[in-house]
Design an enzyme around this catalytic site. Structure first.
Site, PDB file in Angstrom:
ATOM      1  N   GLU A 274      52.032  58.150  51.012  1.00 16.80           N
ATOM      2  CA  GLU A 274      51.296  59.359  50.731  1.00 16.80           C
ATOM      3  C   GLU A 274      51.435  60.389  51.169  1.00 16.80           C
ATOM      4  O   GLU A 274      50.222  61.193  51.200  1.00 16.80           O
ATOM      5  CB  GLU A 274      49.874  58.527  50.631  1.00 16.80           C
ATOM      6  CG  GLU A 274      48.889  57.294  50.511  1.00 16.80           C
ATOM      7  CD  GLU A 274      47.857  56.540  50.365  1.00 16.80           C
ATOM      8  OE1 GLU A 274      47.912  56.768  51.944  1.00 16.80           O
ATOM      9  OE2 GLU A 274      47.602  56.409  49.687  1.00 16.80           O
ATOM     10  N   ASP A 347      45.720  47.387  49.397  1.00  9.89           N
ATOM     11  CA  ASP A 347      44.528  48.199  49.861  1.00  9.89           C
ATOM     12  C   ASP A 347      43.688  47.619  50.124  1.00  9.89           C
ATOM     13  O   ASP A 347      42.549  48.516  49.218  1.00  9.89           O
ATOM     14  CB  ASP A 347      44.863  49.676  49.499  1.00  9.89           C
ATOM     15  CG  ASP A 347      44.533  50.623  49.879  1.00  9.89           C
ATOM     16  OD1 ASP A 347      44.403  50.657  51.364  1.00  9.89           O
ATOM     17  OD2 ASP A 347      44.148  51.825  49.572  1.00  9.89           O
ATOM     18  N   GLU A 375      36.020  50.706  52.435  1.00  8.16           N
ATOM     19  CA  GLU A 375      36.511  52.125  51.520  1.00  8.16           C
ATOM     20  C   GLU A 375      35.943  51.159  49.893  1.00  8.16           C
ATOM     21  O   GLU A 375      35.617  52.007  49.372  1.00  8.16           O
ATOM     22  CB  GLU A 375      37.553  52.243  51.716  1.00  8.16           C
ATOM     23  CG  GLU A 375      39.126  53.230  50.687  1.00  8.16           C
ATOM     24  CD  GLU A 375      39.723  53.263  50.534  1.00  8.16           C
ATOM     25  OE1 GLU A 375      40.728  53.104  51.674  1.00  8.16           O
ATOM     26  OE2 GLU A 375      40.670  53.638  50.328  1.00  8.16           O
TER      27      GLU A 375
HETATM   28  C1  GCV Z   1      44.699  57.132  55.715  1.00  6.20           C
HETATM   29  C2  GCV Z   1      44.123  54.461  51.424  1.00  6.20           C
HETATM   30  C3  GCV Z   1      42.966  55.287  51.969  1.00  6.20           C
HETATM   31  C4  GCV Z   1      43.584  56.435  52.588  1.00  6.20           C
HETATM   32  C5  GCV Z   1      44.068  56.193  53.519  1.00  6.20           C
HETATM   33  C6  GCV Z   1      45.677  55.036  52.876  1.00  6.20           C
HETATM   34  C7  GCV Z   1      46.360  54.482  54.629  1.00  6.20           C
HETATM   35  O1  GCV Z   1      45.006  54.834  50.677  1.00  6.20           O
HETATM   36  O2  GCV Z   1      42.965  55.246  50.481  1.00  6.20           O
HETATM   37  O3  GCV Z   1      42.596  57.515  52.385  1.00  6.20           O
HETATM   38  O4  GCV Z   1      44.635  57.440  54.237  1.00  6.20           O
HETATM   39  O5  GCV Z   1      45.058  54.724  52.433  1.00  6.20           O
HETATM   40  O6  GCV Z   1      45.629  53.417  55.031  1.00  6.20           O
HETATM   41  O7  GCV Z   1      46.522  55.159  55.574  1.00  6.20           O
END
Ligand code: GCV
Length: 718
Positions: A274, A347, A375
C-alpha cells in the site's frame, strides 16, 4: 381469580422482604473497564513504582477473601512456568501466588482477582497453573503522530506527543495496568504506515517516557518503522538494506534506542505494501530487509515483526499474493524474525478462510495478526464480539504437519525448534472516556488478551468473565446478554457479507454497503470481489476455471474448498462463482438463501434491542442508554446493508425478494447516493477561468450522518 391475586401480592411481598429487587447500579462512563466491580478502582497507584509493589498493592486494595495472600518469586526456577507463567496454590487459610519472575507474580495476582470477581475461586485446596501460549502478546496501534488513528473509532490517539515527555497523562498507567491484567506484554505504539519522525531523538525521548511507565506492568514498547527512514531522517541517498551505510544507520539507531529503553521489544514493519517503501524498491527481498533489521536487534534480544500483508494491483487474485511472495522465502529469515500474517488472505473481512500462508512456510516463525478495531464490522457503531472470528481462525487445521496442525499450533511454535512465538492485534483504543467508542467493544480488548494468553479458552468462557467483571453476575442479565454477544459475529456476517461474500463495503470509509462500486484499482473494487452478473455471483478461485487459490491450501482443505459440493456454504462465494438458482443444502436457491440470511441478520439485530431492554435493571443508566442507542442504529444499518446488496444483485438475478422477508424501504438509486462525496460544481465550461476565486473546500460529510432513514417492525425510534 381471587386466589391468583393473593398469590401475586404474596409473591411481591416475599420479593420485597427478601431484598430480591435489583438495585440500579450507579452511572459510569465505562472508563474503569473490567475493573468495574472492584471497589476503589480510581485509586490503584502503589506507593513505589515497581512490579512487586504494584502486585502487593492490587492485593491490599482488592482482595476480599479471608485467606492470606502470599506473593512469592521462586528461589529455584520452575522451568514449567517459563518467564510469565504463575501458580496459584490454595490451601487452608492461605493463597500463594508463585512465579519465576516478578511479572509472573503480577499476572498471578490479576488471575487471582479475576477468579474472585467471576465467583470462580476454588472451594478447597487446589493448585492452578497458568502459562501463556505465546511469548509476545502484542498490540498494534495504528496511531499517527498527529493523534489521528487509522481505522480508529474511539477518539484520538492516547499518546499526546505535544505534551510528552514533560506532561504525563494518568491514562498511560491505566492502559498498562489493563493490558497486564489480561496478559498483553508488547505494544507497537505507532501506525504501520509509519512516519520516520518517531525515530528522531526528540520523539525517542517521548517514547522513553511511555516505556518507563509501561515497564513495571511488563509491557514492552515496539516501534513501527518506515523502511525509508535512512533517507527520510538519516541524510542518506538510499535505504537499500544491503548498503553498508544503511546497515550502519540501523545499527546506530537501534543502539540509540536501547540506550534509552533497555527492554525495547523491536520493530514492526509494513514494507512494499500500500505504497510503503521496502526492500523491493532496491531489488531486494523481504528476507533481506527483515534480516538486516534483525541483525541490528539481535545483540539486545530484540525481534522483528515483519508483515506479510502485501498485494499490488497487477495480481490476478489479491488473496494469493502473500503466499506467492513469502513461500519462496521460507527458511531464509533470521531466528529473531516473525512473519506477521493477517488471519485471512484479503483483509479482516467479517468472514474469510484462513490465510493459506499458515500452512505453507514450515521453516518460518509465523505469527497471527487479528484486528480488534472493527474496520469492516461496523466500526464502534455495531456490537460485534470478535473472539468467535479469531477462534475460528486459530482452530482451523492447516494440515501442514498432518491432522491437528491448526493455526494455533503452528503459530505457537509446536512444530519448530525455535520457540519464539507471537500474536498481535490491531487495537480499538482511543481517548474516548470508555476507551473503545462502544461500551460493548471493550470485550474485544479483553478477549484479545485472554486469547493471546490461552487460545483454548472458548468465546463463551471469555464473554462470561468479561460480563461478570464489567456489568453483573446476575443470571438474568448474564445469560441473555452473553448469548447475544456469542451470536453477534455470525449476525454481523449475515447482515453484511454472508455466504463468503467479501469486500463489498463502501470504499470511502469501509462502513456501510457499496457492492456497485468500482475503483481505478481492480483489487479495491467491490465488483471485482463479488463478480455478480446474470450468470451468478462469487469469485471463482478453483483450479479448473478460476484463480487457483484453492491450491494454496494443503489437502484435504484444497479439494474441500475447490469442490462446490464440499465447500462450506459459509465460504461458498469466496471460492465459487455460483448461479442464482443453484440449489443450496437446505433446498433453497442461492438467491433465496441470500435473502433469508440477510433477513435473519436483521431480525437478530432487532432482537438485540429487546434483549438489552430486558437487561435494563442490571445496568447503570448511562451505559444502558449508550448501548441501546447504538443497538437501534445497528439494526437499521443491517436493513441498509440488506436493501443495498439485495437490490443491487437483483438487477442481475431478476428474482423477487421472498414474501417472508422485509420489503425494501429505499430504492437502489437512493442508496447509491449515500456516502458519495461530491466536489463542488465547477463553473460551466470545466476549468476555473483565470481571476475567479477558488471554490471554498466543502468539509466532507461524515458517512455516519448520511444513513438512510429506516423504520423497523418493533423498533423504537432513535
Ligand atoms: C494500516 C487495510 C486498511 C489500512 C491498513 C492496512 C494494513 O488496507 O484499510 O488502513 O493500513 O490494511 O493492514 O496495513
Amino acid at each position: 381469580m381471587k386466589s391468583f391475586k393473593t398469590f401475586v401480592i404474596a409473591s411481591a411481598l416475599i420479593l420485597a422482604v427478601s431484598g430480591c429487587k435489583v438495585e440500579k447500579p450507579a452511572d459510569t462512563d465505562g472508563h474503569d473497564l473490567w475493573f468495574h466491580n472492584l471497589e476503589q478502582v480510581s485509586d490503584a497507584t502503589p506507593a513505589s513504582y515497581t512490579t512487586e509493589a504494584i502486585a502487593q498493592n492490587e492485593i491490599d486494595r482488592f482482595w476480599k477473601g479471608k485467606a492470606a495472600v502470599e506473593i512469592k518469586v521462586l528461589d529455584k526456577q520452575d522451568d514449567a512456568l517459563g518467564r510469565d507463567g504463575y501458580r496459584l496454590v490454595f490451601s487452608s487459610g492461605k493463597v500463594s501466588v508463585e512465579a519465576n519472575t516478578a511479572i509472573g507474580t503480577l499476572y498471578g495476582v490479576y488471575g487471582l482477582l479475576r477468579l474472585q470477581q467471576t465467583d470462580a475461586l476454588p472451594k478447597g485446596s487446589k493448585t492452578i497453573t497458568e502459562v501463556p501460549a505465546y511469548e509476545y502478546r502484542a498490540f498494534n496501534h495504528w496511531d499517527n503522530l498527529n493523534r489521528s488513528v487509522e481505522r480508529g473509532y474511539a477518539g484520538k490517539s492516547l499518546w499526546n506527543w505535544d505534551e510528552l515527555p514533560d506532561k504525563v497523562s494518568p491514562v498511560y498507567q491505566e492502559y498498562a495496568r489493563a493490558n497486564a491484567s489480561v496478559g498483553i506484554n508488547a505494544t507497537a505504539i505507532n501506525n504501520v504506515n509509519a512516519n520516520a519522525q518517531i525515530l528522531t531523538p526528540e520523539y525517542l525521548q517521548k517514547v522513553k517516557v511511555l516505556a518507563d511507565i509501561f515497564r513495571p506492568y511488563g509491557l514492552k514498547v515496539f516501534l513501527s518503522l518506515n523502511f525509508a527512514a535512512p533517507k527520510h531522517i538519516g541524510g542518506l541517498d538510499t535505504s537499500d538494506p544491503l548498503d553498508p551505510k544503511v546497515v550502519q544507520f540501523w545499527k546506530d539507531k537501534t543502539a540509540e534506542i536501547y540506550a534509552l529503553i533497555p527492554d525495547f521489544g523491536g520493530y514492526l514493519v509494513k514494507a512494499n505494501s500500500e505504497g510503503q517503501s521496502g526492500p523491493q524498491d532496491y531489488g531486494r527481498t523481504h528476507a533481506d530487509g527483515a534480516n538486516m533489521l534483525a541483525d541490528a536487534l539481535a545483540p539486545y534480544g530484540g525481534v522483528v515483526f515483519w508483515r506479510a500483508f502485501v498485494y499490488d494491483a497487477q495480481a490476478e487474485d489479491r488473496a494469493m499474493q502473500a503466499s506467492d511472495e513469502f513461500v519462496p522465502l521460507d527458511g531464509q529469515f533470521r531466528d529473531n524474525v516473525l512473519v506477521q500474517v493477517k488471519n485471512g488472505p484479503i483483509d479482516f473481512q467479517p468472514r474469510e478462510p484462513i490465510s493459506p500462508l499458515f500452512g505453507q512456510a514450515p521453516k518460518t516463525n509465523l505469527m497471527l495478526e487479528v484486528q480488534i478495531t472493527q474496520e469492516y464490522l461496523g466500526h464502534s457503531k455495531h456490537m460485534v464480539y470478535l473472539h468467535p472470528l479469531w477462534k475460528e481462525c486459530l482452530d482451523t487445521d492447516t494440515y501442514e504437519f498432518g491432522k491437528g496442525s491448526t493455526v494455533a499450533a503452528v503459530t505457537e511454535g509446536k512444530y519448530r525448534d525455535n520457540k519464539l512465538s507471537a500474536i498481535s492485534g490491531v487495537t480499538n483504543i482511543g481517548d474516548d472516556a470508555n476507551w473503545c467508542g462502544h461500551q460493548m467493544a471493550q470485550i474485544n480488548w479483553y478477549a484479545y488478551g485472554r486469547m493471546a494468553w490461552n487460545p483454548d479458552l472458548s468465546s463463551d468462557e471469555i464473554a462470561d468473565e468479561w460480563l461478570r467483571q464489567t456489568f453483573s453476575s446476575d443470571p438474568k442479565f448474564l445469560k441473555p446478554v452473553k448469548d447475544m454477544l456469542n451470536r453477534s459475529r455470525e449476525v454481523n456476517v449475515s447482515y453484511e457479507m454472508p455466504l463468503g461474500l467479501h469486500h463489498i463495503m463502501a470504499s470511502n470509509a469501509h462502513f456501510g454497503p457499496g457492492p456497485w462500486e468500482t475503483s481505478y484499482r481492480k483489487d479495491w473494487s467491490p465488483q471485482f470481489y463479488h463478480k455478480a452478473g446474470p450468470d451468478g455471483v462469487g469469485f471463482d478461485r478453483t483450479v479448473a476455471t478460476g484463480s487457483g487459490a484453492t491450491a494454496q491450501y494443503n489437502e484435504p482443505l484444497a479439494s474441500t474448498y475447490d469442490n462446490i459440493e464440499t465447500c462450506p456454504e459459509n465460504l461458498l462465494l469466496w471460492f465459487h462463482h455460483v448461479p442464482w438458482d443453484y440449489k443450496m443444502k437446505d433446498g433453497q436457491t442461492l438467491w433465496n438463501e441470500l435473502c433469508h440470511t440477510y433477513q435473519k441478520g436483521i431480525e437478530a439485530a432487532e432482537e438485540y434491542v429487546r434483549i438489552w431492554e430486558k437487561a435494563e435493571p442490571y445496568v447503570d443508566n448511562q451505559r444502558y442508554q449508550e448501548v441501546r442507542t447504538k443497538l437501534i442504529r445497528q439494526a437499521k444499518d443491517a436493513m441498509w446493508w440488506r436493501d443495498a446488496v439485495i437490490l443491487y444483485f437483483q438487477t442481475f438475478s431478476n428474482m423477487p425478494i421472498p414474501d417472508d422477508c422485509y420489503p425494501a424501504q429505499h430504492t437502489l438509486e437512493e442508496l447509491q447516493q449515500v456516502g458519495v462525496f461530491r466536489r463542488p460544481q465547477m463553473p460551466q465550461g470545466g476549468a476555473r477561468p483565470q481571476g475567479t476565486p477558488q471554490m471554498p473546500r466543502q468539509p466532507r460529510p461524515e458517512i455516519y450522518d448520511m444513513l438512510p432513514d429506516y423504520t423497523l417492525p418493533s423498533m423504537p425510534e432513535l
